[in-house]
Design a protein around this motif. Structure first.
Motif, PDB file in Angstrom:
ATOM      1  N   PHE A  31       0.824  -0.269  -2.628  1.00  0.00           N
ATOM      2  CA  PHE A  31      -0.231  -1.272  -2.785  1.00  0.00           C
ATOM      3  C   PHE A  31      -0.758  -1.277  -4.231  1.00  0.00           C
ATOM      4  O   PHE A  31      -0.931  -2.322  -4.841  1.00  0.00           O
ATOM      5  CB  PHE A  31      -1.365  -0.967  -1.795  1.00  0.00           C
ATOM      6  N   ILE A  32      -0.984  -0.080  -4.776  1.00  0.00           N
ATOM      7  CA  ILE A  32      -1.527  -0.009  -6.148  1.00  0.00           C
ATOM      8  C   ILE A  32      -0.448  -0.381  -7.166  1.00  0.00           C
ATOM      9  O   ILE A  32      -0.675  -1.202  -8.068  1.00  0.00           O
ATOM     10  CB  ILE A  32      -2.077   1.413  -6.458  1.00  0.00           C
ATOM     11  N   LEU A  33       0.729   0.198  -7.007  1.00  0.00           N
ATOM     12  CA  LEU A  33       1.767   0.007  -8.044  1.00  0.00           C
ATOM     13  C   LEU A  33       2.250  -1.437  -8.151  1.00  0.00           C
ATOM     14  O   LEU A  33       2.715  -1.858  -9.209  1.00  0.00           O
ATOM     15  CB  LEU A  33       2.938   0.964  -7.787  1.00  0.00           C
ATOM     16  N   LYS A  34       2.109  -2.205  -7.060  1.00  0.00           N
ATOM     17  CA  LYS A  34       2.603  -3.591  -7.153  1.00  0.00           C
ATOM     18  C   LYS A  34       1.726  -4.447  -8.097  1.00  0.00           C
ATOM     19  O   LYS A  34       2.133  -5.513  -8.517  1.00  0.00           O
ATOM     20  CB  LYS A  34       2.744  -4.219  -5.771  1.00  0.00           C
ATOM     21  N   HIS A  35       0.549  -3.922  -8.446  1.00  0.00           N
ATOM     22  CA  HIS A  35      -0.312  -4.655  -9.391  1.00  0.00           C
ATOM     23  C   HIS A  35       0.116  -4.432 -10.842  1.00  0.00           C
ATOM     24  O   HIS A  35      -0.417  -5.061 -11.753  1.00  0.00           O
ATOM     25  CB  HIS A  35      -1.778  -4.214  -9.235  1.00  0.00           C
ATOM     26  N   TYR A  36       1.023  -3.477 -11.044  1.00  0.00           N
ATOM     27  CA  TYR A  36       1.425  -3.144 -12.413  1.00  0.00           C
ATOM     28  C   TYR A  36       2.872  -3.574 -12.665  1.00  0.00           C
ATOM     29  O   TYR A  36       3.796  -3.008 -12.060  1.00  0.00           O
ATOM     30  CB  TYR A  36       1.255  -1.626 -12.650  1.00  0.00           C
ATOM     31  N   PRO A  37       3.070  -4.590 -13.537  1.00  0.00           N
ATOM     32  CA  PRO A  37       4.414  -5.144 -13.732  1.00  0.00           C
ATOM     33  C   PRO A  37       5.447  -4.140 -14.235  1.00  0.00           C
ATOM     34  O   PRO A  37       6.638  -4.291 -13.940  1.00  0.00           O
ATOM     35  CB  PRO A  37       4.208  -6.249 -14.772  1.00  0.00           C
ATOM     36  N   ASN A  38       5.016  -3.122 -14.948  1.00  0.00           N
ATOM     37  CA  ASN A  38       5.989  -2.157 -15.485  1.00  0.00           C
ATOM     38  C   ASN A  38       6.056  -0.853 -14.686  1.00  0.00           C
ATOM     39  O   ASN A  38       6.515   0.166 -15.197  1.00  0.00           O
ATOM     40  CB  ASN A  38       5.659  -1.838 -16.951  1.00  0.00           C
ATOM     41  N   SER A  39       5.544  -0.882 -13.456  1.00  0.00           N
ATOM     42  CA  SER A  39       5.526   0.362 -12.673  1.00  0.00           C
ATOM     43  C   SER A  39       6.948   0.776 -12.270  1.00  0.00           C
ATOM     44  O   SER A  39       7.862  -0.053 -12.244  1.00  0.00           O
ATOM     45  CB  SER A  39       4.646   0.195 -11.433  1.00  0.00           C
ATOM     46  N   ASN A  40       7.076   2.057 -11.951  1.00  0.00           N
ATOM     47  CA  ASN A  40       8.405   2.615 -11.691  1.00  0.00           C
ATOM     48  C   ASN A  40       8.351   3.459 -10.408  1.00  0.00           C
ATOM     49  O   ASN A  40       7.876   4.601 -10.429  1.00  0.00           O
ATOM     50  CB  ASN A  40       8.793   3.468 -12.912  1.00  0.00           C
ATOM     51  N   LEU A  41       8.810   2.844  -9.320  1.00  0.00           N
ATOM     52  CA  LEU A  41       8.728   3.485  -8.004  1.00  0.00           C
ATOM     53  C   LEU A  41       9.573   4.762  -7.925  1.00  0.00           C
ATOM     54  O   LEU A  41       9.177   5.742  -7.289  1.00  0.00           O
ATOM     55  CB  LEU A  41       9.163   2.486  -6.926  1.00  0.00           C
ATOM     56  N   ALA A  42      10.713   4.729  -8.603  1.00  0.00           N
ATOM     57  CA  ALA A  42      11.593   5.906  -8.583  1.00  0.00           C
ATOM     58  C   ALA A  42      10.879   7.084  -9.263  1.00  0.00           C
ATOM     59  O   ALA A  42      10.964   8.226  -8.800  1.00  0.00           O
ATOM     60  CB  ALA A  42      12.902   5.584  -9.301  1.00  0.00           C
ATOM     61  N   PHE A  43      10.152   6.781 -10.351  1.00  0.00           N
ATOM     62  CA  PHE A  43       9.425   7.857 -11.038  1.00  0.00           C
ATOM     63  C   PHE A  43       8.246   8.343 -10.189  1.00  0.00           C
ATOM     64  O   PHE A  43       7.902   9.527 -10.214  1.00  0.00           O
ATOM     65  CB  PHE A  43       8.949   7.402 -12.430  1.00  0.00           C
TER      66      PHE A  43
END
Ligand SMILES: Nc1ncnc2c1ncn2[C@@H]1O[C@H](COP(=O)(O)OP(=O)(O)OP(=O)(O)O)[C@@H](O)[C@H]1O
Length: 238
Positions: free
Chosen positions: A95-107
């Motif tokens: 939910f939080i990370l989807k607000h950040y265009p450069n987020s990295n789910l694998a990291f």
């Protein structure tokens, strides 16, 4: 670059900042120190637009805190936090990370593993201890892909091993992001001695010298030495 110019802020009649100026480069860790109640949290809140100011300017790479691009580039780890307890760690981080265009789910997954919370990601946040709640926020912070990170009392509640890990993680992240942290821990002053600012007399002042000198200055601002003398005297005569 984060640039603060002529910042004035009051709470009622109490002046917190008076013509405060400060600039912060694009990378590196800056540590903000100062006695309780001097305004460290308020400064972070003001930079992020959470707390309004009376006058002055605060800009990050020419952006002001009300702009979407500013919000996408900045991440805040507050000292007091309320997480949505009914969400699982995985739901919350997504939910939080989807607000950040450069987020990295694998990291994020990698950080969760390093921080020892990977196996708890399918559990609801109400089952997390304080340290685990802190860790999930740190994993989200590290994988947000933001270039300005503000963190208040970031090491509170972390065990010794995690503190050392997070200090080194921030160090690595600060090669490509600006990280501003507030901390009271003397060991943190030692680790981040490169850029220390003390909030005092409503202004932010850069401090140079050894960590011992910084600790002495902080002690002096809070009159610690004088209070210790008074206490010793009290116990001697009691
Ligand atoms: N919402 C508010 N309304 C009125 N006064 C406030 C508010 N928030 C903070 N203050 C006051 O502003 C001052 C600065 O508070 P702040 O929390 O920024 O200090 P701090 O340096 O972060 O303290 P600490 O080290 O204890 O966390 C304090 O005197 C506090 O009482």
């Amino acid at each position: 670059m984060l640039k603060i110019e002529n910042l004035n802020k009051t709470f009622g009649k109490k002046q917190i900042f008076a013509n405060l100026d400060a600039t912060f480069g694009d990378t590196g860790v800056t540590l903000i120190v100062g006695i309780n109640g001097v305004g460290k949290t308020t400064l972070l809140d003001t930079i992020l637009g959470i707390s309004k100011y009376n006058s002055g300017t605060v800009e990050f790479n020419g952006l002001s805190s009300d702009q979407k691009k500013f919000k996408e580039q900045t991440f805040y780890v507050p000292s007091d936090f309320f997480l949505p307890e009914y969400m699982t760690g995985k739901e919350y981080s997504n939910f939080i990370l989807k607000h950040y265009p450069n987020s990295n789910l694998a990291f994020f997954k990698k950080c969760s593993e390093w921080l020892g919370i990977k196996d708890s990601l399918n559990k609801t946040l109400e089952t997390y201890s304080f340290g685990m709640k802190k860790k999930i926020q740190l994993a989200i912070m590290a994988s947000s892909g933001t270039t300005l990170i503000l963190a208040d009392e970031i090491f509170n509640g972390l065990d010794f091993e995690t503190t050392i890990f997070v200090q080194n993680l921030l160090d690595k992240m600060s090669q490509s992001a600006k990280i501003i942290i507030v901390s009271h821990e003397p060991s943190v002053i030692d680790f981040y001695s490169e850029d220390i600012r003390i909030l005092n007399n409503k202004k932010l002042e850069r401090m140079y010298g050894t960590s011992e000198a910084v600790i002495e200055k902080v002690k002096k601002e809070g009159n610690l030495n004088s209070k210790l003398c008074q206490m010793e005297k009290y116990f001697r005569t009691a």
